[in-house]
Design a protein around this motif. Structure first.
Motif, PDB file in Angstrom:
ATOM      1  N   LEU A  82       0.832  -1.207   0.000  1.00  0.00           N
ATOM      2  CA  LEU A  82       0.000   0.000   0.000  1.00  0.00           C
ATOM      3  C   LEU A  82       0.863   1.252   0.000  1.00  0.00           C
ATOM      4  CD1 LEU A  82      -2.043  -2.232   1.134  1.00  0.00           C
ATOM      5  CD2 LEU A  82      -3.252  -0.290   2.142  1.00  0.00           C
ATOM      6  N   ALA A  83       1.901   1.249   0.833  1.00  0.00           N
ATOM      7  CA  ALA A  83       2.783   2.415   0.901  1.00  0.00           C
ATOM      8  C   ALA A  83       3.544   2.598  -0.413  1.00  0.00           C
ATOM      9  CB  ALA A  83       3.749   2.270   2.070  1.00  0.00           C
ATOM     10  N   ASP A  84       3.950   1.490  -1.045  1.00  0.00           N
ATOM     11  CA  ASP A  84       4.618   1.592  -2.345  1.00  0.00           C
ATOM     12  C   ASP A  84       3.670   2.177  -3.386  1.00  0.00           C
ATOM     13  OD1 ASP A  84       6.834   0.432  -1.194  1.00  0.00           O
ATOM     14  OD2 ASP A  84       6.576  -1.520  -2.163  1.00  0.00           O
ATOM     15  N   LEU A  85       2.430   1.687  -3.389  1.00  0.00           N
ATOM     16  CA  LEU A  85       1.436   2.204  -4.339  1.00  0.00           C
ATOM     17  C   LEU A  85       1.195   3.690  -4.104  1.00  0.00           C
ATOM     18  CD1 LEU A  85      -0.700   1.876  -6.543  1.00  0.00           C
ATOM     19  CD2 LEU A  85      -2.289   1.043  -4.790  1.00  0.00           C
ATOM     20  N   ASP A  86       1.110   4.093  -2.860  1.00  0.00           N
ATOM     21  CA  ASP A  86       0.894   5.500  -2.532  1.00  0.00           C
ATOM     22  C   ASP A  86       2.027   6.358  -3.096  1.00  0.00           C
ATOM     23  OD1 ASP A  86      -0.785   7.426  -1.084  1.00  0.00           O
ATOM     24  OD2 ASP A  86       0.942   7.674   0.241  1.00  0.00           O
ATOM     25  N   ALA A  87       3.256   5.883  -2.954  1.00  0.00           N
ATOM     26  CA  ALA A  87       4.408   6.631  -3.469  1.00  0.00           C
ATOM     27  C   ALA A  87       4.386   6.691  -4.995  1.00  0.00           C
ATOM     28  CB  ALA A  87       5.697   5.985  -2.987  1.00  0.00           C
ATOM     29  N   ILE A  88       4.010   5.597  -5.643  1.00  0.00           N
ATOM     30  CA  ILE A  88       3.950   5.566  -7.105  1.00  0.00           C
ATOM     31  C   ILE A  88       2.885   6.528  -7.619  1.00  0.00           C
ATOM     32  CG2 ILE A  88       3.296   4.104  -9.069  1.00  0.00           C
ATOM     33  CD1 ILE A  88       4.640   1.761  -7.487  1.00  0.00           C
ATOM     34  N   LEU A  89       1.720   6.531  -6.996  1.00  0.00           N
ATOM     35  CA  LEU A  89       0.649   7.426  -7.442  1.00  0.00           C
ATOM     36  C   LEU A  89       1.006   8.885  -7.176  1.00  0.00           C
ATOM     37  CD1 LEU A  89      -2.594   5.502  -6.367  1.00  0.00           C
ATOM     38  CD2 LEU A  89      -1.381   5.455  -8.559  1.00  0.00           C
ATOM     39  N   ARG A  90       1.689   9.160  -6.073  1.00  0.00           N
ATOM     40  CA  ARG A  90       2.106  10.537  -5.805  1.00  0.00           C
ATOM     41  C   ARG A  90       3.125  11.008  -6.835  1.00  0.00           C
ATOM     42  NH1 ARG A  90       4.925  10.755  -1.607  1.00  0.00           N
ATOM     43  NH2 ARG A  90       4.652   8.724  -0.606  1.00  0.00           N
ATOM     44  N   HIS A  91       3.918  10.061  -7.346  1.00  0.00           N
ATOM     45  CA  HIS A  91       4.909  10.418  -8.368  1.00  0.00           C
ATOM     46  C   HIS A  91       4.243  10.734  -9.706  1.00  0.00           C
ATOM     47  CE1 HIS A  91       8.755  10.324 -10.540  1.00  0.00           C
ATOM     48  NE2 HIS A  91       8.114   9.646 -11.475  1.00  0.00           N
ATOM     49  N   TYR A  92       3.329   9.878 -10.147  1.00  0.00           N
ATOM     50  CA  TYR A  92       2.768  10.012 -11.488  1.00  0.00           C
ATOM     51  C   TYR A  92       1.487  10.858 -11.541  1.00  0.00           C
ATOM     52  CZ  TYR A  92       5.995   6.415 -13.104  1.00  0.00           C
ATOM     53  OH  TYR A  92       7.121   5.703 -13.434  1.00  0.00           O
ATOM     54  N   SER A  93       0.775  10.953 -10.430  1.00  0.00           N
ATOM     55  CA  SER A  93      -0.464  11.735 -10.421  1.00  0.00           C
ATOM     56  C   SER A  93      -0.637  12.378  -9.053  1.00  0.00           C
ATOM     57  CB  SER A  93      -1.664  10.825 -10.739  1.00  0.00           C
ATOM     58  OG  SER A  93      -2.850  11.578 -10.872  1.00  0.00           O
ATOM     59  N   PRO A  94       0.185  13.381  -8.761  1.00  0.00           N
ATOM     60  CA  PRO A  94       0.187  13.956  -7.412  1.00  0.00           C
ATOM     61  C   PRO A  94      -1.100  14.676  -7.033  1.00  0.00           C
ATOM     62  CG  PRO A  94       1.572  15.245  -8.896  1.00  0.00           C
ATOM     63  CD  PRO A  94       1.194  14.005  -9.635  1.00  0.00           C
ATOM     64  N   GLU A  95      -1.858  15.133  -8.025  1.00  0.00           N
ATOM     65  CA  GLU A  95      -3.046  15.928  -7.711  1.00  0.00           C
ATOM     66  C   GLU A  95      -4.351  15.289  -8.178  1.00  0.00           C
ATOM     67  OE1 GLU A  95      -2.375  19.810  -9.294  1.00  0.00           O
ATOM     68  OE2 GLU A  95      -0.661  20.224  -7.987  1.00  0.00           O
ATOM     69  N   GLN A  96      -4.330  14.620  -9.317  1.00  0.00           N
ATOM     70  CA  GLN A  96      -5.564  14.080  -9.871  1.00  0.00           C
ATOM     71  C   GLN A  96      -5.890  12.705  -9.304  1.00  0.00           C
ATOM     72  OE1 GLN A  96      -5.016  14.206 -14.184  1.00  0.00           O
ATOM     73  NE2 GLN A  96      -6.402  15.942 -14.279  1.00  0.00           N
ATOM     74  N   ALA A  97      -7.189  12.456  -9.083  1.00  0.00           N
ATOM     75  CA  ALA A  97      -7.652  11.122  -8.722  1.00  0.00           C
ATOM     76  C   ALA A  97      -7.411  10.187  -9.906  1.00  0.00           C
ATOM     77  CB  ALA A  97      -9.133  11.147  -8.360  1.00  0.00           C
ATOM     78  N   VAL A  98      -7.154   8.917  -9.632  1.00  0.00           N
ATOM     79  CA  VAL A  98      -6.678   8.000 -10.655  1.00  0.00           C
ATOM     80  C   VAL A  98      -7.672   6.874 -10.925  1.00  0.00           C
ATOM     81  CG1 VAL A  98      -4.285   8.464 -10.013  1.00  0.00           C
ATOM     82  CG2 VAL A  98      -5.464   6.483  -9.023  1.00  0.00           C
ATOM     83  N   ASN A  99      -7.545   6.293 -12.124  1.00  0.00           N
ATOM     84  CA  ASN A  99      -8.199   5.039 -12.459  1.00  0.00           C
ATOM     85  C   ASN A  99      -7.246   3.923 -12.059  1.00  0.00           C
ATOM     86  OD1 ASN A  99     -10.491   6.260 -13.833  1.00  0.00           O
ATOM     87  ND2 ASN A  99      -9.049   6.771 -15.468  1.00  0.00           N
ATOM     88  N   LEU A 100      -7.719   3.012 -11.225  1.00  0.00           N
ATOM     89  CA  LEU A 100      -6.833   2.029 -10.610  1.00  0.00           C
ATOM     90  C   LEU A 100      -7.406   0.630 -10.786  1.00  0.00           C
ATOM     91  CD1 LEU A 100      -4.263   1.783  -8.844  1.00  0.00           C
ATOM     92  CD2 LEU A 100      -5.724   2.074  -6.833  1.00  0.00           C
ATOM     93  N   LEU A 101      -6.571  -0.278 -11.303  1.00  0.00           N
ATOM     94  CA  LEU A 101      -6.971  -1.670 -11.541  1.00  0.00           C
ATOM     95  C   LEU A 101      -5.982  -2.589 -10.844  1.00  0.00           C
ATOM     96  CD1 LEU A 101      -7.959  -3.322 -14.922  1.00  0.00           C
ATOM     97  CD2 LEU A 101      -6.020  -4.227 -13.620  1.00  0.00           C
ATOM     98  N   GLY A 102      -6.499  -3.645 -10.219  1.00  0.00           N
ATOM     99  CA  GLY A 102      -5.631  -4.631  -9.601  1.00  0.00           C
ATOM    100  C   GLY A 102      -6.150  -6.032  -9.838  1.00  0.00           C
TER     101      GLY A 102
END
Length: 294
Positions: A82-102
């Motif tokens: 979860l923490a890794d995912l949080d860091a990745i999303l902050r890197h690539y989309s720091p402001e916009q909400a994302v479309n996320l698939l798992g």
């Protein structure tokens, strides 16, 4: 088989070197795809090939899988994903909400993350990431003992004499894989070592049991906190019941869990098993794009 070109990038995420695979145009709407246990980001290639829209797909390898760095510790802790995912999303989309698939394990991660960070998710797609059987308190002593025992021996993975043998291993697990798809996956699922053998690109430590129990109520509290629309996708020939109970028991429990999601649409992929993104990528891509566009 025509493959959409991809490109690799490496980031330092929480002290570990993380491999991220990209498809599509920079500036296009982003779609993050998170793979399952003993898999890699490249596993989504066939779904990407089937997408009709203009997307920038971003698929990291989780720590200890694929080309991402392995942990120096003796145990992989689930909250780290979860923490890794949080860091990745902050890197690539720091402001916009994302479309996320798992998918599978990745589906478990994104479900927890979307409840912990509901404001970060535009839409969520869960491919058979329903979780595990709930743990019982009386299982705790044995679970801790099993974990400590596992630390006394170094786990190993089987090596293969050729990439063709790796492809054959993939097809043994999933007979639906065509020769072309198995060949493609084999070159991302394994790598040749100095001895000329092909090693699976997954840290053997992932095979060790963790000491912490699976608390279903905690997971459901996260699912209940998800504010984004959710697309739940499963395969008609799934083996999810292997880790959720027998089919009748598992089906009832799955329906109970899905009822915790406030806005969920459920879809079934036919003629597919748990690796539904390999078995029916065209049907899955259509479901994804219909959901994201709605």
């Amino acid at each position: 088989m025509t493959l959409t070109p991809s490109r690799s990038e490496f980031l330092t995420i929480r002290g570990l070197r993380c491999h991220v695979r990209h498809w599509g145009r920079d500036g296009a709407p982003k779609l993050f795809m998170l793979h399952g246990w003993m898999d890699v980001g490249a596993s989504f290639q066939f779904v990407v090939d089937a997408l009709q829209g203009d997307w920038h797909v971003i698929a990291p390898d989780w720590r200890g899988f694929g080309l991402s760095q392995r942990t120096a510790a003796d145990t992989y802790w689930f909250p780290d994903y979860l923490a890794d995912l949080d860091a990745i999303l902050r890197h690539y989309s720091p402001e916009q909400a994302v479309n996320l698939l798992g998918h599978s394990m990745g589906g478990n991660v994104v479900g927890l993350y979307a409840g912990a960070r509901p404001e970060r998710i535009r839409k969520l797609i869960n491919l058979e990431g329903a979780g595990l059987r709930g743990a019982r308190p009386e299982q705790a002593p044995g679970r801790y003992a099993k974990w400590m025992d596992s630390l006394l021996e170094k786990p190993e993975m089987r090596n293969y004499p050729s990439r063709a043998a790796v492809a054959a291993r993939l097809q043994k697990t999933n007979p639906r894989l065509s020769d072309e798809r198995a060949d493609f996956l084999s070159q991302h699922w394994a790598a040749q070592n100095d001895a000329g053998e092909w090693e699976i690109l997954g840290d053997p430590l992932h095979k060790n049991p963790g000491p912490l129990p699976y608390h279903v109520d905690d997971v459901m509290a996260c699912w209940k906190a998800i504010s984004a629309p959710v697309l739940w996708v499963e395969a008609d020939q799934t083996n999810m019941w292997d880790w959720m109970g027998d089919k009748a028991e598992g089906r009832a429990e799955l329906e109970r869990r899905l009822a915790h999601l406030r806005d969920v649409r459920c879809k079934m992929v036919h003629d597919a098993g748990h690796m539904l993104h390999h078995d029916q990528p065209v049907a899955l891509a259509q479901m994804i794009e219909e959901f994201l566009g709605s």
